[in-house]
Design a protein around this motif. Structure first.
Motif, PDB file in Angstrom:
ATOM      1  N   GLU A   1      -1.210  -0.227  -9.053  1.00 40.04           N
ATOM      2  CA  GLU A   1       0.228  -0.512  -9.092  1.00 40.04           C
ATOM      3  C   GLU A   1       0.851  -0.394  -7.702  1.00 40.04           C
ATOM      4  O   GLU A   1       1.710  -1.204  -7.322  1.00 40.04           O
ATOM      5  CB  GLU A   1       0.928   0.457 -10.057  1.00 40.04           C
ATOM      6  N   GLN A   2       0.433   0.615  -6.921  1.00 42.14           N
ATOM      7  CA  GLN A   2       0.953   0.782  -5.558  1.00 42.14           C
ATOM      8  C   GLN A   2       0.565  -0.395  -4.671  1.00 42.14           C
ATOM      9  O   GLN A   2       1.378  -0.903  -3.893  1.00 42.14           O
ATOM     10  CB  GLN A   2       0.421   2.085  -4.955  1.00 42.14           C
ATOM     11  N   ILE A   3      -0.684  -0.817  -4.766  1.00 39.53           N
ATOM     12  CA  ILE A   3      -1.163  -1.926  -3.939  1.00 39.53           C
ATOM     13  C   ILE A   3      -0.488  -3.230  -4.353  1.00 39.53           C
ATOM     14  O   ILE A   3      -0.075  -4.033  -3.510  1.00 39.53           O
ATOM     15  CB  ILE A   3      -2.693  -2.032  -4.033  1.00 39.53           C
ATOM     16  N   GLN A   4      -0.332  -3.442  -5.661  1.00 35.32           N
ATOM     17  CA  GLN A   4       0.332  -4.648  -6.157  1.00 35.32           C
ATOM     18  C   GLN A   4       1.777  -4.698  -5.681  1.00 35.32           C
ATOM     19  O   GLN A   4       2.267  -5.750  -5.235  1.00 35.32           O
ATOM     20  CB  GLN A   4       0.277  -4.671  -7.682  1.00 35.32           C
ATOM     21  N   ALA A   5       2.469  -3.559  -5.756  1.00 36.94           N
ATOM     22  CA  ALA A   5       3.871  -3.518  -5.329  1.00 36.94           C
ATOM     23  C   ALA A   5       3.997  -3.825  -3.850  1.00 36.94           C
ATOM     24  O   ALA A   5       4.907  -4.559  -3.429  1.00 36.94           O
ATOM     25  CB  ALA A   5       4.462  -2.141  -5.645  1.00 36.94           C
ATOM     26  N   ARG A   6       3.079  -3.291  -3.033  1.00 35.56           N
ATOM     27  CA  ARG A   6       3.144  -3.566  -1.591  1.00 35.56           C
ATOM     28  C   ARG A   6       2.814  -5.026  -1.305  1.00 35.56           C
ATOM     29  O   ARG A   6       3.401  -5.644  -0.399  1.00 35.56           O
ATOM     30  CB  ARG A   6       2.196  -2.640  -0.829  1.00 35.56           C
ATOM     31  N   TYR A   7       1.890  -5.598  -2.061  1.00 29.49           N
ATOM     32  CA  TYR A   7       1.538  -7.014  -1.906  1.00 29.49           C
ATOM     33  C   TYR A   7       2.765  -7.890  -2.150  1.00 29.49           C
ATOM     34  O   TYR A   7       3.056  -8.806  -1.371  1.00 29.49           O
ATOM     35  CB  TYR A   7       0.421  -7.353  -2.880  1.00 29.49           C
TER      36      TYR A   7
ATOM     37  N   ARG B   1      -6.663  -4.409   3.593  1.00 32.30           N
ATOM     38  CA  ARG B   1      -5.621  -4.240   4.609  1.00 32.30           C
ATOM     39  C   ARG B   1      -4.429  -3.495   4.038  1.00 32.30           C
ATOM     40  O   ARG B   1      -3.852  -2.619   4.700  1.00 32.30           O
ATOM     41  CB  ARG B   1      -5.181  -5.604   5.136  1.00 32.30           C
ATOM     42  N   LEU B   2      -4.035  -3.812   2.809  1.00 30.35           N
ATOM     43  CA  LEU B   2      -2.892  -3.155   2.194  1.00 30.35           C
ATOM     44  C   LEU B   2      -3.174  -1.669   1.959  1.00 30.35           C
ATOM     45  O   LEU B   2      -2.299  -0.818   2.160  1.00 30.35           O
ATOM     46  CB  LEU B   2      -2.550  -3.835   0.863  1.00 30.35           C
TER      47      LEU B   2
ATOM     48  N   ALA C   1      -5.246   0.245   3.696  1.00 28.75           N
ATOM     49  CA  ALA C   1      -5.222   0.919   4.996  1.00 28.75           C
ATOM     50  C   ALA C   1      -3.783   1.099   5.475  1.00 28.75           C
ATOM     51  O   ALA C   1      -3.420   2.136   6.037  1.00 28.75           O
ATOM     52  CB  ALA C   1      -6.032   0.124   6.007  1.00 28.75           C
ATOM     53  N   LEU C   2      -2.935   0.085   5.252  1.00 29.51           N
ATOM     54  CA  LEU C   2      -1.533   0.150   5.672  1.00 29.51           C
ATOM     55  C   LEU C   2      -0.788   1.248   4.929  1.00 29.51           C
ATOM     56  O   LEU C   2      -0.049   2.033   5.528  1.00 29.51           O
ATOM     57  CB  LEU C   2      -0.871  -1.210   5.422  1.00 29.51           C
ATOM     58  N   LEU C   3      -0.981   1.340   3.614  1.00 25.37           N
ATOM     59  CA  LEU C   3      -0.307   2.357   2.813  1.00 25.37           C
ATOM     60  C   LEU C   3      -0.773   3.764   3.190  1.00 25.37           C
ATOM     61  O   LEU C   3       0.037   4.696   3.261  1.00 25.37           O
ATOM     62  CB  LEU C   3      -0.550   2.096   1.327  1.00 25.37           C
ATOM     63  N   GLN C   4      -2.067   3.921   3.427  1.00 23.74           N
ATOM     64  CA  GLN C   4      -2.582   5.230   3.832  1.00 23.74           C
ATOM     65  C   GLN C   4      -2.023   5.642   5.184  1.00 23.74           C
ATOM     66  O   GLN C   4      -1.667   6.807   5.394  1.00 23.74           O
ATOM     67  CB  GLN C   4      -4.110   5.193   3.880  1.00 23.74           C
ATOM     68  N   ARG C   5      -1.939   4.684   6.106  1.00 25.38           N
ATOM     69  CA  ARG C   5      -1.396   4.993   7.426  1.00 25.38           C
ATOM     70  C   ARG C   5       0.074   5.406   7.332  1.00 25.38           C
ATOM     71  O   ARG C   5       0.505   6.359   7.975  1.00 25.38           O
ATOM     72  CB  ARG C   5      -1.552   3.779   8.350  1.00 25.38           C
ATOM     73  N   GLU C   6       0.849   4.699   6.539  1.00 22.53           N
ATOM     74  CA  GLU C   6       2.265   5.032   6.385  1.00 22.53           C
ATOM     75  C   GLU C   6       2.437   6.433   5.787  1.00 22.53           C
ATOM     76  O   GLU C   6       3.295   7.200   6.217  1.00 22.53           O
ATOM     77  CB  GLU C   6       2.951   3.992   5.502  1.00 22.53           C
ATOM     78  N   ARG C   7       1.608   6.762   4.803  1.00 23.73           N
ATOM     79  CA  ARG C   7       1.670   8.091   4.190  1.00 23.73           C
ATOM     80  C   ARG C   7       1.273   9.168   5.203  1.00 23.73           C
ATOM     81  O   ARG C   7       1.900  10.227   5.283  1.00 23.73           O
ATOM     82  CB  ARG C   7       0.752   8.127   2.978  1.00 23.73           C
ATOM     83  N   LEU C   8       0.221   8.878   5.977  1.00 26.39           N
ATOM     84  CA  LEU C   8      -0.230   9.828   6.997  1.00 26.39           C
ATOM     85  C   LEU C   8       0.865  10.077   8.026  1.00 26.39           C
ATOM     86  O   LEU C   8       1.153  11.228   8.382  1.00 26.39           O
ATOM     87  CB  LEU C   8      -1.490   9.309   7.676  1.00 26.39           C
ATOM     88  N   LEU C   9       1.503   9.014   8.509  1.00 23.21           N
ATOM     89  CA  LEU C   9       2.572   9.163   9.499  1.00 23.21           C
ATOM     90  C   LEU C   9       3.756   9.933   8.934  1.00 23.21           C
ATOM     91  O   LEU C   9       4.392  10.718   9.637  1.00 23.21           O
ATOM     92  CB  LEU C   9       3.024   7.783   9.995  1.00 23.21           C
ATOM     93  N   ALA C  10       4.039   9.725   7.642  1.00 29.07           N
ATOM     94  CA  ALA C  10       5.130  10.464   7.007  1.00 29.07           C
ATOM     95  C   ALA C  10       4.797  11.948   6.931  1.00 29.07           C
ATOM     96  O   ALA C  10       5.660  12.807   7.163  1.00 29.07           O
ATOM     97  CB  ALA C  10       5.393   9.900   5.611  1.00 29.07           C
ATOM     98  N   ASP C  11       3.541  12.268   6.601  1.00 33.74           N
ATOM     99  CA  ASP C  11       3.126  13.665   6.530  1.00 33.74           C
ATOM    100  C   ASP C  11       3.180  14.322   7.912  1.00 33.74           C
ATOM    101  O   ASP C  11       3.597  15.475   8.053  1.00 33.74           O
ATOM    102  CB  ASP C  11       1.707  13.767   5.961  1.00 33.74           C
TER     103      ASP C  11
END
Length: 207
Positions: A44-50, A164-165, A167-177
């Protein structure tokens, strides 16, 4: 052992380098653990970002020519020459400062990932064969654009875009943390041996 026996680890420059290397290894280990803690992303997270990426994306790509000159005045004179019937490619070869002048200013197909929002906004209002009626500022220069052709963007299917999506979501979460850690950190600036030699230098430690 020789270095330790002779106290080289206490030399200011080496001590700083050793400390920085330790901090780097700790940071890499922390990053790995934080990524592990994020865990797998749901479909669901990946679909929403797509869907969000598709919504944000510019729908078209444009085949364009451009002429780049040093001033707005020069660009305006180019536009006057075009209005008088002179050939765009010939003017590009004669006046453009860009290396694309050898191709008559032709830079091929451009889209959201390969050109500026200002260029996209400008050519999106043109018809095929039309050139810009006002100079467009680009960096330190000014451009005159010509639209050759337009085509819709072809989007990757979800499964092709999934890596790619993710990796992008994981990076955004990491930067937020990481930002949350920074916000909660006590930051102290301490003078080091390097700073003593170079009064403008400081190092920061976060606790």
């Amino acid at each position: 052992q020789y270095a330790l026996d002779n106290g080289l680890q206490s030399e200011p420059q080496l001590a700083i380098a050793l400390q920085q290397q330790r901090q780097l290894l700790l940071a890499l280990s922390a990053k790995k653990q934080m990524l592990d803690n994020i865990g797998p992303l749901s479909d669901e997270q990946i679909q929403a970002r797509y869907e969000l990426e598709k919504e944000r994306a510019h729908p078209n790509e444009y085949h364009i020519q451009h002429i780049t000159v040093a001033s707005e005045e020069e660009a305006s004179k180019i536009i006057e020459k075009l209005a008088a019937g002179e050939d765009f490619s010939a003017l590009a070869k004669e006046f453009s400062l860009d290396e694309s002048k050898e191709n008559g200013g032709d830079i091929g197909w451009v889209g959201q990932a390969s050109t500026s929002p200002e260029v996209l906004s400008s050519v999106a209002l043109m018809q095929n064969g039309e050139w810009s009626k006002k100079p467009l500022q680009a960096g330190n220069g000014w451009q005159v654009l010509k639209l050759i052709d337009i085509r819709p963007v072809t989007f990757l299917e979800l499964e092709q875009a999934r890596p790619r999506l993710q990796a992008l979501l994981q990076r955004e979460r990491l930067l937020a943390d990481i930002q949350a850690l920074r916000d909660a950190a006590k930051i102290e600036f301490v003078e080091t041996a390097q700073a003593t030699e170079n009064p403008g230098a400081q190092s920061a430690s976060e606790k």
